[in-house]
Design a protein around this motif. Structure first.
Motif, PDB file in Angstrom:
ATOM      1  N   LEU A 632     -32.131 -45.767 -19.541  1.00 52.38           N
ATOM      2  CA  LEU A 632     -30.733 -45.613 -19.163  1.00 52.38           C
ATOM      3  C   LEU A 632     -30.609 -45.010 -17.772  1.00 52.38           C
ATOM      4  CD1 LEU A 632     -29.285 -44.135 -22.482  1.00 52.38           C
ATOM      5  CD2 LEU A 632     -29.201 -46.514 -21.712  1.00 52.38           C
ATOM      6  N   GLY A 633     -29.596 -45.452 -17.052  1.00 53.50           N
ATOM      7  CA  GLY A 633     -29.233 -44.814 -15.808  1.00 53.50           C
ATOM      8  C   GLY A 633     -28.155 -43.774 -16.037  1.00 53.50           C
ATOM      9  N   GLU A 634     -27.750 -43.112 -14.998  1.00 52.19           N
ATOM     10  CA  GLU A 634     -26.735 -42.078 -15.136  1.00 52.19           C
ATOM     11  C   GLU A 634     -25.369 -42.699 -15.401  1.00 52.19           C
ATOM     12  OE1 GLU A 634     -26.536 -39.315 -11.990  1.00 52.19           O
ATOM     13  OE2 GLU A 634     -28.625 -38.654 -12.181  1.00 52.19           O
ATOM     14  N   TRP A 635     -24.587 -41.968 -16.196  1.00 50.35           N
ATOM     15  CA  TRP A 635     -23.182 -42.336 -16.418  1.00 50.35           C
ATOM     16  C   TRP A 635     -22.363 -41.781 -15.264  1.00 50.35           C
ATOM     17  CZ3 TRP A 635     -19.918 -45.403 -18.576  1.00 50.35           C
ATOM     18  CH2 TRP A 635     -18.582 -45.036 -18.793  1.00 50.35           C
ATOM     19  N   SER A 636     -21.362 -42.543 -14.858  1.00 51.28           N
ATOM     20  CA  SER A 636     -20.585 -42.165 -13.676  1.00 51.28           C
ATOM     21  C   SER A 636     -19.753 -40.906 -13.884  1.00 51.28           C
ATOM     22  CB  SER A 636     -19.653 -43.323 -13.283  1.00 51.28           C
ATOM     23  OG  SER A 636     -18.688 -43.540 -14.317  1.00 51.28           O
ATOM     24  N   GLY A 637     -19.573 -40.542 -15.144  1.00 56.55           N
ATOM     25  CA  GLY A 637     -18.730 -39.385 -15.420  1.00 56.55           C
ATOM     26  C   GLY A 637     -17.251 -39.717 -15.483  1.00 56.55           C
ATOM     27  N   GLU A 638     -16.936 -41.003 -15.372  1.00 60.24           N
ATOM     28  CA  GLU A 638     -15.539 -41.445 -15.432  1.00 60.24           C
ATOM     29  C   GLU A 638     -14.933 -41.088 -16.781  1.00 60.24           C
ATOM     30  OE1 GLU A 638     -13.111 -45.664 -14.735  1.00 60.24           O
ATOM     31  OE2 GLU A 638     -15.291 -45.578 -14.698  1.00 60.24           O
ATOM     32  N   PRO A 639     -13.673 -40.628 -16.824  1.00 64.46           N
ATOM     33  CA  PRO A 639     -13.040 -40.293 -18.114  1.00 64.46           C
ATOM     34  C   PRO A 639     -13.020 -41.514 -19.035  1.00 64.46           C
ATOM     35  CG  PRO A 639     -11.743 -39.433 -16.298  1.00 64.46           C
ATOM     36  CD  PRO A 639     -12.794 -40.315 -15.694  1.00 64.46           C
TER      37      PRO A 639
END
Length: 776
Positions: A632-639
């Protein structure tokens, strides 16, 4: 047939099909929150059978939205009836027996329409909340034929809603009993038989395969055994084999007088030849017998020959035997016969009641005379035999019953009911005389006799083995020399399955349950709404299917739901206005292991919303190999719950996204416990619907990445739980890429706890892109 024996045990055993011995037991049956069909649709539901309880139950049902009415007489044209006659006090055995006839008369009234229409028939009795298997007033065993009537109706009325309830009164008043019954009817489940103890809990019955326990012979040389119906057929084969081992004295009772054979029949073996010889003899005497009369004379000759062969075979096997012509339900004549037997042979040590007659007719067509003849031979026959041997030192009591008592059988309501009564009286006698070995044998179909090659092939296709005569005789002997156990009610032969007894071409029964969804019961769905209207999530529909499947096949667990399809999503237009009603349908699918059901969810108007195939097993399968590591890559942190997902409130289930990539997505979600979803102790969750929906939300996020637009899950190839109930604590989710196309994405979603133990899997989840501009 030679006097060396009616059967060759060793030869027949070699070719015997796989047969079983099934013991009846009571098991817990959690409520489902699903209602008995035929109650919520607005039609009239008539409550009858108990002057004390009719109106209280009708009032309680009306308070819960059912159009229920109390009546002392079922109106013609009625299609829904709850019969409470089995709850009445009974002063004696005759009053108890009368309840069976009363229930049958009601069923016959309903049958005119329910053979072809939807409707409802529920019987309620008090036989100790264990269908006669636990201590109770022994008189009540004689009214216990009602469940067999209900199950036979299930064979003849494919669209009817049917249930037999054993409600223990336990000193409770009418209002308390009415509440207990209404709750069962509206929240119980799909079991055909339900037991409700006064102390609480909900139970049903199942037949479990178990080997006979070895023991010392109960009947020994010189013991006197009375056998009704023992001079011919199946019973004769059993007694011959028993005589070979016990060397006992057998008194065979039958209706047929044993008369000298006409001289003209000597040397004539077949039926046509006998007819010809008897007709010639009659004409030589100036007589012209009608065909029916001639047929009766031939039948008498053949019956007498069979009786004499039986007597010779038992003697050759080492037993002593005598035949007495008497109607077993004639108490006076029976008493005279047994008095003579005692004076010549001694007291009776064993009793086998195998007498029986048939008059197969559907419930709607069966006359009172036909019912009485079949029912009385079994029931009043046993009553007379028990009375006639009340002072004898009995060591053994056996009743020959039928698998029809366990499953019902088309055209045999009277026979099935009578055999059910026999089984419950056997239980009562085992408690009254604990020193006595008591068995009720629910025989499956035997080879020979009326079983044609075509019928045998049909039984084989349904997995129902036929009982070879010699093998069945050996099974009987093993039982009567078995150890003293609490295993009174048995099925011998194939596993008891109602669908196996349907005649060729009969319409397979569709089992159904209903539910109503509204704010008061499903308020959490407010968070799963589109344009302000709540929408049913597919995993909640899966929960309904799981509950229905497990109640339709009690004793099994849900191993998987296969091919879950969203055919037409459900928008709850009545959420704040009376609710929306849905029907869950189940159709059996042939299966060599466990059970399989085709399941469907339809709206009250017939709209087909969901479908799936349920696989049920005795226990859950092993979890399989460890899951591969998901890159997995990082999650953007978008709500997540801003513009990405439409879910709100109780459906904001993703606690954390661990990462996402072209290979899949992972995170942590709330289960039903952490999400605080309502979970009444009476109707516990079977699947972790919150966690499963959270997993689908993770899959939606992954599909948005791969497709670049909104999407919804439309098909789940397989839902496989690894627990029978939700797990507390953290739920981790990993959605693995299986296939990506231009308009859809397929993933496998796995759920584990904080230690990595698998909780469930959603396999082959298909998410399809929505048209541009539409709202998910």
């Amino acid at each position: 047939m030679s006097s060396a024996g009616l059967v060759n045990v060793a030869e027949a055993t070699k070719a015997a099909p796989r047969l079983g011995r099934f013991v009846l037991e009571r098991i817990a049956a959690p409520t489902t929150g699903l209602a008995q069909p035929g109650l919520l649709g607005g039609g009239e539901v008539w409550v009858t059978g108990s002057d004390e309880l009719n109106e209280p139950l009708a009032a309680e049902l009306r308070a819960r939205g059912v159009n229920a009415k109390a009546t002392s007489s079922l109106p013609s044209g009625a299609t829904a009836c709850i019969y409470l006659g089995g709850l009445r006090d009974v002063a004696d055995v005759d009053e108890a027996i009368a309840v069976n006839r009363e229930a049958f008369a009601l069923a016959r009234t309903l049958a005119v329409r329910l053979e072809k229409e939807r409707g409802l028939f529920v019987t309620v009795q008090d036989t100790g909340a264990a269908f006669g298997m636990a201590p109770m007033d022994a008189r009540r065993a004689w009214l216990a034929g009602l469940p067999a009537l209900v199950k036979t109706a299930g064979q003849e009325w494919p669209h009817a809603s049917l249930k037999a309830i054993d409600l223990e009164r336990g000193g409770r008043g009418p209002e308390a009993l009415a509440k207990a019954l209404a709750t069962e009817l509206l929240e119980g489940g799909g079991e055909a038989e339900v037991a409700l103890p006064a102390s609480g809990g909900r139970f049903t019955l199942r037949s479990v395969e178990r080997s006979v326990a070895k023991g010392e012979p109960v009947i020994v040389r010189g013991d006197v055994v009375v056998v009704s119906g023992g001079a011919r057929g199946v019973t004769a084969a059993c007694i011959e084999e028993w005589a070979r081992e016990s060397r006992a004295r057998f008194v065979l009772l039958g209706r047929t007088p044993l008369a000298p054979e006409p001289a003209c029949c000597a040397g004539v073996a077949d039926e046509p030849g006998l007819k010809k010889a008897l007709l010639a003899e009659a004409r030589s005497q100036g007589q012209s017998p009608a065909p029916a009369e001639l047929g009766a004379r031939v039948h008498e000759v053949l019956s007498n020959r069979e009786i004499r062969r039986t007597l010779a075979a038992i003697q050759a096997a080492g037993g002593e035997v005598r035949y007495e012509a008497v109607s077993v339900e004639d108490a006076g004549a029976l008493g005279g016969v047994l008095a003579r037997v005692r004076s010549e042979w001694g007291p009776v040590a064993g009793l086998v009641h195998a007498a029986g007659v048939l008059a197969d007719r559907r419930i709607s067509e069966k006359t009172d005379e036909q019912f009485d003849r079949v029912f009385d031979t079994k029931v009043k026959g046993l009553l007379a035999l028990l009375a006639a041997t009340a002072d004898d030192p009995l060591k053994l009591l056996c009743v020959f019953s039928s698998v029809s008592a366990r499953c019902g059988n088309n055209g045999q309501a009277d026979y099935a009911m009578a055999n059910e009564v026999l089984a419950k009286v056997a239980w009562a006698e085992s408690r009254r005389r604990p020193e006595m070995l008591v068995k009720s044998f629910g025989w499956g179909p035997w080879e020979g006799g009326m079983v044609t090659p075509q019928l045998k092939a049909r039984f084989a296709s349904l997995g129902v083995p036929m009982i070879p005569l010699a093998v069945g005789a050996r099974m009987f002997v093993d039982e009567v020399r078995g150890a003293q156990t609490a295993e009174v009610e048995l099925v011998l032969g194939g596993e008891p399955k109602a669908e196996a007894l349907l005649f060729a071409g009969a319409e397979a029964r569709v089992q159904e349950l209903e539910l109503k969804v509204q704010r008061g019961s499903h308020g959490y769905l407010e968070g799963h709404a589109i344009k302000g209207i709540p929408v049913i999530p597919v995993v909640l529909a899966a929960e309904w299917l799981s509950r229905a499947a497990r109640s339709f096949r009690p004793g099994l667990v849900l191993a998987a739901l296969h091919d879950i399809k969203v055919l037409k999503g459900i928008r709850l237009g009545g959420f704040d206005n009376g609710g929306d009603r849905f029907v869950i349908e189940a159709r059996p699918i042939p299966s060599s292991r466990g059970a399989q059901l085709q399941l469907d969810v339809r709206g009250s108007g017939g709209t087909h919303h969901y479908s799936a195939r349920a696989e049920l097993l005795s226990e859950l399968d092993a979890q399989g190999p460890a899951l591969p590591q998901l890159e997995l890559g990082e999650w953007s942190g978008e709500p997540i719950y801003g513009d990405l997902l439409f879910h709100r409130g109780a459906f904001e289930l993703i606690e954390q996204v661990d990462g996402i990539s072209d290979h899949g997505a992972g995170g942590r979600v709330r289960g039903v416990e952490r999400a605080g979803w309502p979970n009444g102790s009476a109707n516990p969750w079977q699947l972790d619907v919150a966690a499963l929906d959270g997993g689908l939300q993770v899959a939606v996020l992954y599909a948005q990445r791969m497709l670049g637009r909104d999407n919804l899950p439309t098909t789940i190839g397989e839902l496989r739980p690894y627990r029978s109930s939700p797990a507390p604590g953290v739920v981790n989710v990993a959605a693995y890429r299986r296939k990506v196309g231009s308009h859809g994405v397929t993933t496998d979603i796995h759920f584990t706890d904080e230690k990595g133990v698998r909780l469930a899997a959603l396999l082959g989840v298909e998410n399809h892109a929505l048209p541009a501009g539409s709202q998910a």
